[in-house]
Design a protein around this motif. Structure first.
Motif, PDB file in Angstrom:
ATOM      1  N   GLY A   1      47.915  44.990  43.332  1.00 57.08           N
ATOM      2  CA  GLY A   1      47.697  44.005  44.380  1.00 57.08           C
ATOM      3  C   GLY A   1      46.253  43.548  44.413  1.00 57.08           C
ATOM      4  N   GLY A   2      46.029  42.461  45.124  1.00 59.10           N
ATOM      5  CA  GLY A   2      44.680  41.934  45.266  1.00 59.10           C
ATOM      6  C   GLY A   2      44.687  40.631  46.029  1.00 59.10           C
ATOM      7  N   LYS A   3      43.610  39.893  45.911  1.00 56.57           N
ATOM      8  CA  LYS A   3      43.441  38.673  46.676  1.00 56.57           C
ATOM      9  C   LYS A   3      42.844  37.591  45.787  1.00 56.57           C
ATOM     10  N   VAL A   4      43.209  36.331  46.054  1.00 58.19           N
ATOM     11  CA  VAL A   4      42.656  35.172  45.348  1.00 58.19           C
ATOM     12  C   VAL A   4      42.034  34.253  46.387  1.00 58.19           C
ATOM     13  N   MET A   5      40.772  33.878  46.127  1.00 60.09           N
ATOM     14  CA  MET A   5      40.009  33.105  47.094  1.00 60.09           C
ATOM     15  C   MET A   5      39.425  31.846  46.437  1.00 60.09           C
ATOM     16  N   CYS A   6      39.058  30.873  47.273  1.00 57.44           N
ATOM     17  CA  CYS A   6      38.364  29.673  46.830  1.00 57.44           C
ATOM     18  C   CYS A   6      36.924  29.770  47.310  1.00 57.44           C
ATOM     19  N   GLN A   7      35.987  29.544  46.385  1.00 57.58           N
ATOM     20  CA  GLN A   7      34.580  29.592  46.734  1.00 57.58           C
ATOM     21  C   GLN A   7      33.928  28.273  46.341  1.00 57.58           C
ATOM     22  N   ASP A   8      33.304  27.615  47.302  1.00 60.14           N
ATOM     23  CA  ASP A   8      32.705  26.299  47.096  1.00 60.14           C
ATOM     24  C   ASP A   8      31.199  26.445  46.915  1.00 60.14           C
ATOM     25  N   CYS A   9      30.702  26.101  45.740  1.00 53.02           N
ATOM     26  CA  CYS A   9      29.275  26.268  45.430  1.00 53.02           C
ATOM     27  C   CYS A   9      28.394  25.228  46.109  1.00 53.02           C
ATOM     28  N   SER A  10      29.001  24.192  46.677  1.00 51.28           N
ATOM     29  CA  SER A  10      28.192  23.152  47.304  1.00 51.28           C
ATOM     30  C   SER A  10      27.674  23.577  48.676  1.00 51.28           C
TER      31      SER A  10
ATOM     32  N   TRP B   1      23.678  29.161  50.578  1.00 51.56           N
ATOM     33  CA  TRP B   1      23.850  30.496  50.007  1.00 51.56           C
ATOM     34  C   TRP B   1      24.736  31.394  50.874  1.00 51.56           C
ATOM     35  N   ASN B   2      24.456  31.491  52.167  1.00 53.96           N
ATOM     36  CA  ASN B   2      25.242  32.377  53.034  1.00 53.96           C
ATOM     37  C   ASN B   2      26.699  31.941  53.112  1.00 53.96           C
ATOM     38  N   ASP B   3      26.922  30.633  53.239  1.00 57.10           N
ATOM     39  CA  ASP B   3      28.299  30.132  53.281  1.00 57.10           C
ATOM     40  C   ASP B   3      28.994  30.362  51.949  1.00 57.10           C
ATOM     41  N   TRP B   4      28.244  30.200  50.858  1.00 62.17           N
ATOM     42  CA  TRP B   4      28.826  30.394  49.535  1.00 62.17           C
ATOM     43  C   TRP B   4      29.238  31.851  49.340  1.00 62.17           C
ATOM     44  N   VAL B   5      28.385  32.774  49.745  1.00 60.77           N
ATOM     45  CA  VAL B   5      28.661  34.195  49.558  1.00 60.77           C
ATOM     46  C   VAL B   5      29.758  34.666  50.500  1.00 60.77           C
ATOM     47  N   GLN B   6      29.705  34.235  51.753  1.00 62.18           N
ATOM     48  CA  GLN B   6      30.624  34.755  52.767  1.00 62.18           C
ATOM     49  C   GLN B   6      31.747  33.797  53.135  1.00 62.18           C
ATOM     50  N   GLY B   7      31.697  32.557  52.655  1.00 59.68           N
ATOM     51  CA  GLY B   7      32.614  31.543  53.148  1.00 59.68           C
ATOM     52  C   GLY B   7      33.825  31.255  52.284  1.00 59.68           C
ATOM     53  N   SER B   8      34.294  32.208  51.534  1.00 57.75           N
ATOM     54  CA  SER B   8      35.458  31.935  50.689  1.00 57.75           C
ATOM     55  C   SER B   8      36.738  31.883  51.523  1.00 57.75           C
ATOM     56  N   ASN B   9      37.697  31.098  51.056  1.00 60.55           N
ATOM     57  CA  ASN B   9      38.973  30.924  51.754  1.00 60.55           C
ATOM     58  C   ASN B   9      40.122  31.352  50.854  1.00 60.55           C
ATOM     59  N   PRO B  10      41.165  31.957  51.425  1.00 58.53           N
ATOM     60  CA  PRO B  10      42.321  32.354  50.608  1.00 58.53           C
ATOM     61  C   PRO B  10      43.072  31.141  50.071  1.00 58.53           C
ATOM     62  N   ILE B  11      43.665  31.311  48.893  1.00 61.23           N
ATOM     63  CA  ILE B  11      44.469  30.246  48.286  1.00 61.23           C
ATOM     64  C   ILE B  11      45.927  30.680  48.304  1.00 61.23           C
ATOM     65  N   LYS B  12      46.750  29.915  49.024  1.00 60.84           N
ATOM     66  CA  LYS B  12      48.185  30.186  49.068  1.00 60.84           C
ATOM     67  C   LYS B  12      48.860  29.570  47.843  1.00 60.84           C
ATOM     68  N   GLY B  13      49.732  30.343  47.184  1.00 59.27           N
ATOM     69  CA  GLY B  13      50.508  29.825  46.063  1.00 59.27           C
ATOM     70  C   GLY B  13      49.831  29.938  44.713  1.00 59.27           C
ATOM     71  N   SER B  14      48.688  30.596  44.657  1.00 60.40           N
ATOM     72  CA  SER B  14      48.016  30.817  43.374  1.00 60.40           C
ATOM     73  C   SER B  14      48.821  31.836  42.568  1.00 60.40           C
ATOM     74  N   THR B  15      48.860  31.677  41.251  1.00 57.59           N
ATOM     75  CA  THR B  15      49.627  32.586  40.393  1.00 57.59           C
ATOM     76  C   THR B  15      48.684  33.551  39.690  1.00 57.59           C
ATOM     77  N   VAL B  16      49.055  34.824  39.737  1.00 55.06           N
ATOM     78  CA  VAL B  16      48.330  35.902  39.065  1.00 55.06           C
ATOM     79  C   VAL B  16      49.340  36.600  38.167  1.00 55.06           C
ATOM     80  N   SER B  17      48.907  37.008  36.968  1.00 55.86           N
ATOM     81  CA  SER B  17      49.840  37.675  36.054  1.00 55.86           C
ATOM     82  C   SER B  17      49.301  39.017  35.586  1.00 55.86           C
TER      83      SER B  17
END
Length: 169
Positions: free
Chosen positions: A38-47, A50-66
């Motif tokens: 198990g685990g988690k997939v997140m979206c991280q926006d580099c724009s 710094w603080n928002d980039w490091v701490q501001g990631s959002n989960p992605i629903k429907g992402s595929t992991v294999s």
């Protein structure tokens, strides 16, 4: 009367054997015969800053992991995939026995496959999500339960993407 008793006894024996056969078939999914990943997939926006980039990631629903598992001769013996839920979580359960042989988790690689979010669909190699991470040390080993907790894995926006050539220079 004796014929009815013999017939009932035979029916009970056949029913008992059938139940044992069914139990043996379903027994492959006992906790001690599976591996949980198990685990988690997140979206991280580099724009972002710094603080928002490091701490501001959002989960992605429907992402595929294999997960792809190889045998000793580097042949694929097992492949599974899962889509993340609304919290970006994925969870896969694999049998420890594949084609009559015990699966070696150290020969399994978990990686990002795809993101349904067009604004965040460039795989990054944070936590080795892009190239794949090998299952090394289980996060939980309790009695006969083996669990691996990975990631979080990250995608980023197309504006943040850089080619592998940019990294090597």
């Amino acid at each position: 009367m004796a014929t009815v008793t013999v017939t009932m006894t035979m029916i009970m024996v056949i029913l008992g054997c059938s139940l044992l056969l069914i139990k043996g078939t379903l027994g492959a999914m006992n906790e001690n015969e599976v591996i949980h990943i198990g685990g988690k997939v997140m979206c991280q926006d580099c724009s972002q800053g710094w603080n928002d980039w490091v701490q501001g990631s959002n989960p992605i629903k429907g992402s595929t992991v294999s997960v792809t598992c190889l045998d000793e001769r580097k042949r694929v013996v097992c492949y599974k995939s899962d889509k993340t839920d609304e919290d970006g979580e994925f969870s896969m359960v694999m049998e420890k026995m594949v084609h009559g042989k015990k699966l070696n988790p150290k020969n399994c690689i978990v990686r990002l496959v795809s993101s349904p979010d067009p604004s965040c669909n460039v795989a990054t190699n944070f936590a080795q999500g892009k190239t794949g991470v090998k299952l090394r040390q289980p996060s939980v080993v309790y009695r006969d339960i083996t669990k691996y907790r990975l990631g979080p894995f990250y995608y980023t926006t197309p504006a943040c993407a850089c080619s592998d050539d940019d990294i090597s220079q």
